[in-house]
Design an enzyme around this catalytic site. Structure first.
Site, PDB file in Angstrom:
ATOM      1  N   SER A 115       3.176  -2.509  10.328  1.00  0.00           N
ATOM      2  CA  SER A 115       4.620  -2.499  10.574  1.00  0.00           C
ATOM      3  C   SER A 115       5.307  -3.808  10.180  1.00  0.00           C
ATOM      4  O   SER A 115       6.251  -4.242  10.846  1.00  0.00           O
ATOM      5  CB  SER A 115       4.914  -2.149  12.043  1.00  0.00           C
ATOM      6  N   GLU A 174      -6.965   4.384   7.858  1.00  0.00           N
ATOM      7  CA  GLU A 174      -6.764   5.807   7.565  1.00  0.00           C
ATOM      8  C   GLU A 174      -7.989   6.404   6.894  1.00  0.00           C
ATOM      9  O   GLU A 174      -8.238   7.606   6.975  1.00  0.00           O
ATOM     10  CB  GLU A 174      -5.497   5.996   6.718  1.00  0.00           C
ATOM     11  N   GLY A 184       2.067   1.877  10.855  1.00  0.00           N
ATOM     12  CA  GLY A 184       3.005   2.989  10.774  1.00  0.00           C
ATOM     13  C   GLY A 184       3.700   3.327  12.082  1.00  0.00           C
ATOM     14  O   GLY A 184       4.325   4.382  12.201  1.00  0.00           O
ATOM     15  N   HIS A 221      -9.551   0.812   4.850  1.00  0.00           N
ATOM     16  CA  HIS A 221      -8.275   1.038   5.563  1.00  0.00           C
ATOM     17  C   HIS A 221      -8.540   1.974   6.743  1.00  0.00           C
ATOM     18  O   HIS A 221      -9.361   2.884   6.650  1.00  0.00           O
ATOM     19  CB  HIS A 221      -7.257   1.649   4.606  1.00  0.00           C
ATOM     20  N   GLU A 225      -5.614  -5.396  10.396  1.00  0.00           N
ATOM     21  CA  GLU A 225      -4.621  -4.344  10.608  1.00  0.00           C
ATOM     22  C   GLU A 225      -4.922  -3.625  11.925  1.00  0.00           C
ATOM     23  O   GLU A 225      -5.718  -2.673  11.945  1.00  0.00           O
ATOM     24  CB  GLU A 225      -4.676  -3.328   9.464  1.00  0.00           C
ATOM     25  N   GLY A 262       2.740  -1.321   4.381  1.00  0.00           N
ATOM     26  CA  GLY A 262       2.743   0.120   4.128  1.00  0.00           C
ATOM     27  C   GLY A 262       4.164   0.617   3.923  1.00  0.00           C
ATOM     28  O   GLY A 262       4.754   0.447   2.864  1.00  0.00           O
ATOM     29  N   GLY A 263       4.737   1.196   4.980  1.00  0.00           N
ATOM     30  CA  GLY A 263       6.048   1.853   4.874  1.00  0.00           C
ATOM     31  C   GLY A 263       7.115   1.027   4.172  1.00  0.00           C
ATOM     32  O   GLY A 263       7.838   1.544   3.313  1.00  0.00           O
ATOM     33  N   ASN A 277       0.870  -1.186   0.000  1.00  0.00           N
ATOM     34  CA  ASN A 277       0.000   0.000   0.000  1.00  0.00           C
ATOM     35  C   ASN A 277       0.904   1.231   0.000  1.00  0.00           C
ATOM     36  O   ASN A 277       1.477   1.581   1.022  1.00  0.00           O
ATOM     37  CB  ASN A 277      -0.891  -0.037   1.259  1.00  0.00           C
ATOM     38  N   TRP A 278       0.992   1.853  -1.166  1.00  0.00           N
ATOM     39  CA  TRP A 278       1.914   2.998  -1.297  1.00  0.00           C
ATOM     40  C   TRP A 278       1.385   4.242  -0.606  1.00  0.00           C
ATOM     41  O   TRP A 278       2.115   5.209  -0.438  1.00  0.00           O
ATOM     42  CB  TRP A 278       2.152   3.314  -2.784  1.00  0.00           C
ATOM     43  N   LYS A 279       0.128   4.251  -0.245  1.00  0.00           N
ATOM     44  CA  LYS A 279      -0.508   5.440   0.342  1.00  0.00           C
ATOM     45  C   LYS A 279      -0.258   6.646  -0.582  1.00  0.00           C
ATOM     46  O   LYS A 279      -0.171   6.467  -1.793  1.00  0.00           O
ATOM     47  CB  LYS A 279      -0.011   5.689   1.760  1.00  0.00           C
TER      48      LYS A 279
END
Ligand code: PEP
Length: 253
Positions: A211, A97, A171, A95, A165, A232-233, A9-11
């Site tokens: 994470s 977010e 994150g 998600h 998640e 993610g990151g 997930n590049w966000k």
């Protein structure tokens, strides 16, 4: 046997030039014969060019969100048929977010999931508890409610993927332990069996997200009910992302 899926997930990251460099790095490190499914989920503006970048590889394209209507006066929105036409196989829905940062409601998520599945997309439906909810021992209640909000027996379970998640792990660098992840995944599979049936529940993939890095992927991916990862990151670093894919391949071999 559920084939593991690693989805990045590049966000809201990467310009076109940065995205091309990242995909080049992933392609160089990824062996297409590995027994694992891989997806990249860039921002909308990068879907079409990233589709070209992965052409000829087994890597699939996913989006991070969609609207529930196929078209219409919805300024700033993108519909499931548009994603399909742009080359997407997957779409992430729910998600944290979007739930917590953009106030997406249960009704909205229910409609999005149904619309995306109808358009032929595979839905990665996210759910997970906050730290406060975990501390209050409400994790099962929360994920159960989030499941019931959008998932029902009439949906095509073959095109459905869940992503557990925990909000406190996204994150933060603090991932769930393999034991914590396995406990929730096994619970979710039991709930899926009551919504669908045990055969369909046994075939449905449940990813862990929060994470995940090259250094912790192996332990999580070895859990019997962890069928991959939503990353993610770490997916913004080609070497890290490829190492997570490689860990999934090693566990699957
Ligand atoms: C995510 O955004 O889905 C996610 C899991 O992020 P991170 O890996 O950075 O925790």
């Amino acid at each position: 046997m559920r084939r593991k899926l690693i989805a990045g997930n590049w966000k809201m990251h990467n310009t076109l030039a940065e995205a091309r460099a990242l995909m080049k790095g992933i392609r160089e490190r990824f062996d297409g014969s590995w027994p694992v499914d891989v997806a990249v989920c860039p921002p909308f503006t990068l879907l079409y060019p990233m589709g070209k970048e992965i052409d000829g590889t087994p890597i699939k394209l996913g989006a991070q969100n969609c609207h529930y209507e196929p078209q219409g006066a919805f300024t700033g929105e993108i519909s499931p048929p548009m994603l399909k036409a742009a080359g997407c196989a997957y779409v992430i829905i729910g998600h944290s977010e979007r739930r917590h940062g953009f106030g997406e409601t249960r009704e909205l998520l229910r409609r999005k999931v149904a619309a995306a599945l109808s358009a032929g997309l595979e839905v990665i439906y996210c759910l997970g508890e906050t730290l406060e909810e975990r501390r209050a021992a409400r994790t099962q209640n929360v994920v159960s409610r989030q499941l019931d909000e959008a998932i029902h027996a009439d949906l095509d379970s073959a095109k459905l993927v869940l992503a557990y998640e925990p909000v406190w792990a996204i994150g933060t660098g603090q991932q769930a332990t393999p034991e914590q992840a396995q406990e929730v995944h096994a619970y979710l599979r039991g709930r899926l069996a009551s919504i669908f049936d045990s055969r369909r529940a046994a075939g449905l993939r449940i990813l862990y997200g929060g994470s995940v890095k090259a250094g912790n992927a192996d332990g999580l991916l070895r859990c019997p009910d962890v069928d991959g990862a939503l990353v993610g990151g770490a997916c913004l670093d080609a070497a890290e992302f490829a190492a997570i894919i490689s860990a999934a391949a090693a566990v699957s071999a």
